[in-house]
Each structure stands twice: as C-alpha cells, then as structure tokens.
Design a protein around this motif. Structure first.
Motif, PDB file in Angstrom:
ATOM      1  N   GLN A  77       6.782   5.931   4.186  1.00 22.93           N
ATOM      2  CA  GLN A  77       7.755   6.619   3.338  1.00 22.93           C
ATOM      3  C   GLN A  77       8.577   7.537   4.237  1.00 22.93           C
ATOM      4  OE1 GLN A  77       6.132   8.799   0.001  1.00 22.93           O
ATOM      5  NE2 GLN A  77       8.031   9.909  -0.310  1.00 22.93           N
ATOM      6  N   ASN A 134       7.524   5.712  -2.697  1.00 18.72           N
ATOM      7  CA  ASN A 134       6.478   6.674  -3.041  1.00 18.72           C
ATOM      8  C   ASN A 134       5.164   6.196  -2.436  1.00 18.72           C
ATOM      9  OD1 ASN A 134       4.198   7.819  -4.638  1.00 18.72           O
ATOM     10  ND2 ASN A 134       5.862   8.899  -5.658  1.00 18.72           N
ATOM     11  N   SER A 180      -5.754  -0.658  -6.517  1.00 20.51           N
ATOM     12  CA  SER A 180      -5.944  -1.475  -7.721  1.00 20.51           C
ATOM     13  C   SER A 180      -6.128  -2.950  -7.387  1.00 20.51           C
ATOM     14  CB  SER A 180      -4.772  -1.286  -8.690  1.00 20.51           C
ATOM     15  OG  SER A 180      -3.610  -1.964  -8.225  1.00 20.51           O
ATOM     16  N   GLU A 231       2.131   7.547  -2.308  1.00 19.38           N
ATOM     17  CA  GLU A 231       0.944   7.680  -3.149  1.00 19.38           C
ATOM     18  C   GLU A 231       0.857   6.541  -4.164  1.00 19.38           C
ATOM     19  OE1 GLU A 231       2.836  10.221  -2.170  1.00 19.38           O
ATOM     20  OE2 GLU A 231       1.366  11.453  -1.096  1.00 19.38           O
ATOM     21  N   ASN A 232       1.982   6.153  -4.757  1.00 22.04           N
ATOM     22  CA  ASN A 232       1.990   5.029  -5.702  1.00 22.04           C
ATOM     23  C   ASN A 232       1.629   3.727  -5.003  1.00 22.04           C
ATOM     24  OD1 ASN A 232       2.720   6.730  -7.789  1.00 22.04           O
ATOM     25  ND2 ASN A 232       4.855   6.078  -7.842  1.00 22.04           N
ATOM     26  N   ALA A 233       2.128   3.536  -3.779  1.00 18.92           N
ATOM     27  CA  ALA A 233       1.817   2.326  -3.025  1.00 18.92           C
ATOM     28  C   ALA A 233       0.328   2.267  -2.688  1.00 18.92           C
ATOM     29  CB  ALA A 233       2.663   2.270  -1.749  1.00 18.92           C
ATOM     30  N   ALA A 263      -2.087   3.692  -4.420  1.00 23.61           N
ATOM     31  CA  ALA A 263      -2.771   3.407  -5.690  1.00 23.61           C
ATOM     32  C   ALA A 263      -2.673   1.922  -6.040  1.00 23.61           C
ATOM     33  CB  ALA A 263      -2.174   4.261  -6.814  1.00 23.61           C
ATOM     34  N   HIS A 264      -1.531   1.316  -5.747  1.00 20.73           N
ATOM     35  CA  HIS A 264      -1.344  -0.108  -6.017  1.00 20.73           C
ATOM     36  C   HIS A 264      -2.299  -0.935  -5.157  1.00 20.73           C
ATOM     37  CE1 HIS A 264       0.601  -3.703  -7.376  1.00 20.73           C
ATOM     38  NE2 HIS A 264       1.077  -4.009  -6.178  1.00 20.73           N
TER      39      HIS A 264
END
Length: 121
Positions: free
Chosen positions: A119, A77, A87, A79-81, A83-84
């Motif tokens: 991805q 994913n 952070s 988008e999750n990567a 966001a990580h």
C-alpha cells in the motif's frame, strides 16, 4: 526492439488449486482458460520491478532455497487485503513493514510463491 506486452507466468502441477486461489484472491474469472493447461488473469497494468530487499529479508530471497521473484500486488487498503488472504486460508506469516515506498507484507500462494501486498503512502 519494440515490446508490446509483458506478463508473468507461474508453473504449477496443482493447476486447479492455484487457479481457484487466484480467482478468489483477484475476485475475477480468468480472461483465458484452457482447462488443466492455462489460465490468464488481467489486472489493469503489470510492471516488472527490480529491487534490493532489506538486509533482514535477504535470506528469504536467496536463490538456493527460495525464489528471488515476487508477485507484487498494490492494494488500496492493506488491512483489507490481509483479511481477504486470511479468509482464503493463507494468512501472511509476518508483520506489516514500512519501506520507502509504503507499507507492505509478505504472503504466499498455495504453491509457496511469494506475494508482496503493498500500500503506497
């Protein structure tokens, strides 16, 4: 010649900072750690890819100013990567692009080494 393994190494004078970044990015401890000397992380597999960058990215790969080598991380994913990475304090500076093999974005580790988060379609 028969080869048994292939791995990539990154040299750094900011050892602890870079090891901590990759511990957080990969969400794992090093498999092998010699403090202030060597840390090794294992991900299920490693492939060495040779590719020609899109014309609008060619200057980024010019040997005279930036490394043509990239650490490519395939993610489930994107988008999750992203966001990580945000952070961790290392947000990708550009936008997601679409290539023939999927969606990707460039990011950089604390030493400025290029990461390509990818991805598949």
């Amino acid at each position: 010649m028969e080869y048994k393994n292939l791995f990539v190494t990154i040299a750094t004078i900011n050892f602890d900072n870079l090891v901590n970044f990759y511990m957080q990015l990969l969400e794992q401890e090093p498999n092998n750690l010699i403090p202030n000397v060597y840390a090794e992380f294992q991900i299920s597999s490693l492939s060495l890819g040779i590719f020609r960058p899109k014309q609008n990215h060619e200057s980024e790969f010019a040997v005279n100013t930036k490394s043509p080598l990239s650490l490519c991380l395939e993610v489930s994913n994107l988008e999750n990567a992203i966001a990580h990475l945000q952070s961790l304090g290392y947000p990708p500076p550009g936008d997601i692009s679409t290539a023939s093999h999927g969606r990707e974005i460039y990011a950089y580790d604390p030493d400025g080494n290029r990461l390509i988060l990818h991805q598949s379609l």
